[in-house]
Design an enzyme around this catalytic site. Structure first.
Site: not given
Length: 602
Positions: A409-411
């Site tokens: 997550f968060e890219g």
């Protein structure tokens, strides 16, 4: 104020001075008191209720978040004018690191205070800020961030949720769905992205009780089980036009700026968990006996503690260095705004977002390095525990499971690796960074004889090697641009090598500058710390340069062949030359300190 020149990425072509970086040794008394308050809340309120939180008790999580709000722990990033305490980024980083030990609860808080609240802090109108921020600061209302969709994971702008202006022009009608939304089960406020008229990517503030909006069932996750993760559904949801966040069609500015902060804050959480893992593993190793002695006494176990501590030291160094960069740029932005007469709340928020976006490269590097550091540290933590590390009764098992999501997550780390060199090249093309000029100037230098200097002072060799790593990146990057041109964007493996070269170089320089700064402090305690830091720096830089050499060879083999490849390899050999040190002996010194202290040491 340090001269950060406002633009991120400059570390790769410019050298910094030790006094220009922020380190944990610079924490103020106020910051240490805040850390103490957060630690006390952790020990008295969270640890005793850990099992209930992990069982996904909504009511308890919300109750504890409100208690955290009463202590000011939810309002750190919210301006005082709206009920927060408006702390600097170094302080909020320390706060996120401290609360990381609360596992899933830390994620709930992080999603609320970071990606859930900051869109309103940075991009909200004065009316939106006045309406929502005071309640978000106290925990009276909980926020969630809603970007991911079933058909668009890493491709955020490929969202299919739509928004259409109502006939009377008073509402936008939202239809679609979102997936994997943290805090969804109990959040009151949702930052939702949708495409107006099918193409104008826009952010909206959606309240939970809006008709047509619904929350799906909890996902059954591998880790972070005490956090709420649900899908969301929008069926003709009428959102007042006053709830548009920012400008119609400019939602990507909000989404990507907020993700920068999310990536950076994730680094703080990984740091806190890495330190906790070292404590758990060293305490266990000192009590677990095999073959008549504590397993911490076996060299191969001790070596693990040295590696865990060194990587955590590097993470801590680059994390707080980046926090200092952001704080300096925010202060510079405020000064410039005062000179230009910009003083509205909207201007202030957008200035802050722009200042933070200057360090998008560093935020991505923090995210990648931090998530992979924690994975490596906790993997060794489980190994040290042996079979017990595989049993849920031992917290290291939970940290192992919880850690895995950080690379997603968060890219994803793959996306962030693409962003690092891509953003650097965009800065160069805009004239914000003399990258190509530096690479061209270097070409002539590399063909000249490169005698190895005499290293007579502490860390002189390490400083030289950091400089050689920068030259290696510029040489490989310049060759890649020369050979591939615009096709470089499609050569993801080469871009990944360039990203990893930048990450290793940034980490090496951060460690070096921190240690040099420590060496300039007086006092016996400071001298002892500086000596240990120097030992870790010597080991880290030698091993990082081995990685740099391997990465460079991979790239050269992809870019050159025949005589051209042999010439490039001969240049690389010159860049890599330096005396080796006995890292085994140095690691034994570091390990002994960790084992004796039963915690992360510096």
């Amino acid at each position: 104020m340090t001269d950060t020149r406002r633009f991120g990425g400059r570390f790769i072509i410019e050298d910094s001075k030790p006094e220009a970086v922020v380190t944990p040794e610079d924490f103020t008394e106020e910051q240490r008191l805040m850390h103490h308050a957060a630690s006390q809340f952790l020990e008295t309120e969270l640890v005793p209720k850990d099992a209930e939180i992990e069982a996904l008790n909504y009511e308890l999580t919300v109750e504890l978040m409100r208690k955290a709000g009463d202590l000011g722990l939810l309002g750190a990033d919210i301006p005082e004018a709206y009920g927060g305490i408006g702390l600097d980024k170094v302080s909020t980083t320390l706060l996120a690191e401290t609360l990381a030990r609360s596992s899933s609860f830390a994620l709930s808080v992080g999603a609320h205070t970071g990606i859930g609240t900051l869109p309103i802090v940075f991009f909200g109108t004065p009316e939106q800020k006045s309406k929502y921020l005071p309640d978000l600061a106290t925990g009276t209302k909980i926020a969630a961030y809603c970007l991911t969709e079933p058909a668009s994971g890493s491709d955020a702008l490929g969202a299919r949720t739509t928004a259409k202006l109502s006939g009377d022009g008073k509402h936008y009608i939202l239809n679609g769905s979102k997936l994997y939304i943290t805090n969804a089960g109990f959040a009151d406020l949702f930052i939702v992205y949708a495409k107006v008229d099918g193409d104008k990517f826009t952010a909206f503030i959606v309240e939970r009780d809006t008709p047509g909006f619904s929350v799906g069932p909890e996902e059954h996750k591998m880790g972070i089980k005490g956090s709420s993760t649900c899908p969301l559904f929008f069926e003709d949801v009428a959102v007042p036009i006053s709830h548009v966040l920012g400008e119609v069609g400019k939602g990507h500015h909000i989404a990507f700026n907020i993700l920068n902060i999310g990536r950076f804050k994730l680094g703080a959480a990984c740091l806190g968990s890495s330190k906790e893992t070292i404590e758990l593993a060293s305490g266990y190793a000192n009590t677990r006996k095999q073959f008549g002695q504590a397993i911490s006494g076996f060299p191969l176990i001790a070596a693990k503690f040295a590696d865990m501590n060194i990587r955590t030291f590097a993470l801590e160094s680059l994390l707080y260095r980046t926090a200092g960069f952001i704080d300096d740029t925010l202060r510079l932005s405020d000064v410039e705004a005062g000179e230009e007469g910009e003083s509205s709340a909207v201007d202030e928020g957008r200035r802050a977002a722009k200042a933070i976006s200057e360090y998008a490269i560093e935020c991505s590097m923090v995210k990648v390095f931090a998530s992979e550091t924690l994975d490596a540290v906790v993997d060794e933590g489980v190994q040290i525990h042996g079979g017990y590390g595989y049993i849920r009764e031992y917290k290291v098992e939970r940290i192992y499971r919880d850690s895995r999501i950080n690379r997603i997550f968060e890219g994803t780390n793959e996306i962030n690796r693409m962003l690092i060199p891509g953003t650097l090249l965009k800065k160069a093309m805009k004239g914000e960074l003399p990258l190509l000029q530096s690479a061209q100037t270097l070409q002539g230098v590399l063909l000249q004889p490169m005698p190895l200097p005499l290293f007579t002072e502490p860390l002189e060799k390490e400083a030289y090697r950091v400089g050689q790593a920068k030259k290696t990146f510029l040489a490989i990057g310049g060759l890649a641009i020369q050979k591939l041109g615009l096709r470089l964007e499609q050569e993801q493996e080469v871009l990944c090598v360039l990203a990893d070269l930048m990450i290793q170089t940034f980490a090496m320089e951060s460690v070096l500058l921190r240690t040099q700064k420590m060496q300039g402090r007086n006092g016996s305690r400071n001298a002892e710390q500086a000596e240990l830091a120097q030992t870790m720096t010597v080991v880290f830089i030698q091993e990082a340069m081995e990685k740099v050499e391997g990465l460079a060879k991979t790239a050269l083999a992809a870019l050159e062949s025949g005589d051209g490849l042999q010439m490039q390899l001969s240049i690389l050999k010159k860049l890599m030359r330096a005396p080796l040190v006995n890292t085994i002996a140095l690691k034994r010194e570091i390990a002994a300190r960790v084992i004796r202290s039963e915690q992360y040491v510096v």
